[in-house]
Motif scaffolding. Structure first.
Motif, PDB file in Angstrom:
ATOM      1  N   UNK A 166       2.611  44.584   4.726  1.00 32.38           N
ATOM      2  CA  UNK A 166       3.976  44.040   5.240  1.00 32.38           C
ATOM      3  C   UNK A 166       3.676  43.260   6.684  1.00 32.38           C
ATOM      4  N   UNK A 167       4.569  42.242   6.748  1.00 31.84           N
ATOM      5  CA  UNK A 167       4.701  41.704   8.129  1.00 31.84           C
ATOM      6  C   UNK A 167       5.067  42.571   9.121  1.00 31.84           C
ATOM      7  N   UNK A 168       5.867  43.648   8.880  1.00 28.92           N
ATOM      8  CA  UNK A 168       6.284  44.410  10.093  1.00 28.92           C
ATOM      9  C   UNK A 168       5.775  45.945   9.458  1.00 28.92           C
ATOM     10  N   UNK A 169       5.703  46.936  10.298  1.00 25.68           N
ATOM     11  CA  UNK A 169       5.541  48.440   9.499  1.00 25.68           C
ATOM     12  C   UNK A 169       6.887  48.736   9.030  1.00 25.68           C
ATOM     13  N   UNK A 170       7.030  49.427   7.944  1.00 25.33           N
ATOM     14  CA  UNK A 170       8.361  49.925   7.372  1.00 25.33           C
ATOM     15  C   UNK A 170       8.172  51.326   7.163  1.00 25.33           C
ATOM     16  N   UNK A 171       9.333  52.106   7.393  1.00 25.97           N
ATOM     17  CA  UNK A 171       9.344  53.667   7.287  1.00 25.97           C
ATOM     18  C   UNK A 171       8.896  53.881   5.649  1.00 25.97           C
ATOM     19  N   UNK A 172       8.543  55.262   5.127  1.00 25.66           N
ATOM     20  CA  UNK A 172       8.266  55.235   4.065  1.00 25.66           C
ATOM     21  C   UNK A 172       9.387  55.157   3.044  1.00 25.66           C
TER      22      UNK A 172
ATOM     23  N   UNK B 166      -5.820  31.340  -1.329  1.00 25.77           N
ATOM     24  CA  UNK B 166      -4.620  30.430  -1.732  1.00 25.77           C
ATOM     25  C   UNK B 166      -3.613  30.727  -0.428  1.00 25.77           C
ATOM     26  N   UNK B 167      -3.265  29.610  -0.070  1.00 26.48           N
ATOM     27  CA  UNK B 167      -1.895  29.745   0.721  1.00 26.48           C
ATOM     28  C   UNK B 167      -0.787  30.165   0.006  1.00 26.48           C
ATOM     29  N   UNK B 168       0.240  30.698   0.754  1.00 22.83           N
ATOM     30  CA  UNK B 168       1.470  31.381   0.535  1.00 22.83           C
ATOM     31  C   UNK B 168       2.085  30.522  -0.563  1.00 22.83           C
ATOM     32  N   UNK B 169       2.150  29.381  -0.254  1.00 21.81           N
ATOM     33  CA  UNK B 169       3.093  28.364  -0.918  1.00 21.81           C
ATOM     34  C   UNK B 169       2.285  27.828  -2.302  1.00 21.81           C
ATOM     35  N   UNK B 170       1.371  28.454  -2.737  1.00 22.41           N
ATOM     36  CA  UNK B 170       0.455  28.383  -4.074  1.00 22.41           C
ATOM     37  C   UNK B 170       0.537  29.416  -5.068  1.00 22.41           C
ATOM     38  N   UNK B 171       1.606  30.223  -5.058  1.00 21.57           N
ATOM     39  CA  UNK B 171       1.935  31.310  -5.910  1.00 21.57           C
ATOM     40  C   UNK B 171       1.524  30.890  -7.277  1.00 21.57           C
TER      41      UNK B 171
ATOM     42  N   UNK C 290       8.919  38.139  -1.506  1.00 19.83           N
ATOM     43  CA  UNK C 290       8.409  38.798  -0.491  1.00 19.83           C
ATOM     44  C   UNK C 290       8.193  37.826   0.720  1.00 19.83           C
ATOM     45  N   UNK C 291       7.332  36.876   0.169  1.00 18.75           N
ATOM     46  CA  UNK C 291       6.862  35.887   1.557  1.00 18.75           C
ATOM     47  C   UNK C 291       8.170  35.058   2.244  1.00 18.75           C
ATOM     48  N   UNK C 292       9.019  34.752   1.115  1.00 21.87           N
ATOM     49  CA  UNK C 292      10.406  34.031   1.824  1.00 21.87           C
ATOM     50  C   UNK C 292      11.154  34.704   2.701  1.00 21.87           C
ATOM     51  N   UNK C 293      11.272  36.050   2.183  1.00 20.77           N
ATOM     52  CA  UNK C 293      12.246  37.079   3.051  1.00 20.77           C
ATOM     53  C   UNK C 293      11.430  37.317   4.453  1.00 20.77           C
ATOM     54  N   UNK C 294      10.191  37.354   4.617  1.00 20.48           N
ATOM     55  CA  UNK C 294       9.577  37.600   5.628  1.00 20.48           C
ATOM     56  C   UNK C 294       8.944  39.134   5.485  1.00 20.48           C
TER      57      UNK C 294
ATOM     58  N   UNK D 251       5.016  36.345 -10.094  1.00 17.16           N
ATOM     59  CA  UNK D 251       5.330  35.204  -8.953  1.00 17.16           C
ATOM     60  C   UNK D 251       6.698  35.299  -8.378  1.00 17.16           C
ATOM     61  N   UNK D 252       7.621  35.765  -8.958  1.00 20.69           N
ATOM     62  CA  UNK D 252       8.871  36.031  -8.387  1.00 20.69           C
ATOM     63  C   UNK D 252       9.026  36.979  -7.441  1.00 20.69           C
ATOM     64  N   UNK D 253       8.434  38.101  -7.480  1.00 20.80           N
ATOM     65  CA  UNK D 253       8.155  39.096  -6.492  1.00 20.80           C
ATOM     66  C   UNK D 253       7.650  38.772  -5.411  1.00 20.80           C
ATOM     67  N   UNK D 254       6.458  37.965  -5.533  1.00 22.56           N
ATOM     68  CA  UNK D 254       5.543  37.519  -4.331  1.00 22.56           C
ATOM     69  C   UNK D 254       6.362  36.441  -3.507  1.00 22.56           C
ATOM     70  N   UNK D 255       7.214  35.386  -4.426  1.00 20.64           N
ATOM     71  CA  UNK D 255       7.625  34.363  -3.610  1.00 20.64           C
ATOM     72  C   UNK D 255       8.766  34.967  -2.807  1.00 20.64           C
TER      73      UNK D 255
END
Length: 127
Positions: free
Chosen positions: A23-29, A108-113, A73-77, A67-71
């Protein structure tokens, strides 16, 4: 989601999706569990106390859904990075699972999902 382990057939070998998310930032459980519920896979949360920094998900998803879930997750930060692949396993008759080593890493870079083709034994590292 992080409760009792899912019942899986014993005495079986094969390949299944093995995903590690950072995760980009820690999340609560609670927020991490809610966020990952869209994956529809059992999740093991990583972190201390109520601070979750990552998760491991295993099971089966088709490539387009992954691919949709990863995309998303990355696009939403939400995601900083991900390691995904179809990893070999051997499940003993006692129910324990041994994971096989990865044959090769593909960075791979994030844009190569779209290049994550999910070949058996390959780990795709998205940064």
């Amino acid at each position: 989601m992080t409760g009792a382990p899912e019942q899986r057939p014993a005495g079986v070998r094969g390949h299944e999706l093995d995903t590690q998310l950072s995760f980009a930032q820690p999340l609560s459980r609670a927020l991490a569990a809610q966020t990952l519920s869209g994956w529809g896979l059992p999740a093991e949360l990583y972190g201390q106390g109520d601070e979750v920094r990552g998760a491991r998900l295993t099971g089966d998803l088709d490539r387009e859904q992954l691919h949709a879930l990863l995309r998303s997750g990355f696009e939403d930060g939400l995601l900083r990075g991900a390691e995904v692949g179809r990893r070999g396993f051997l499940r003993s008759t006692t129910g324990s699972t041994e994971w096989m080593p990865w044959r090769r890493n593909v960075i791979l870079t994030r844009d190569r999902i779209a290049d994550v083709t999910l070949e058996d034994g390959l780990r795709y590292v998205l940064e």
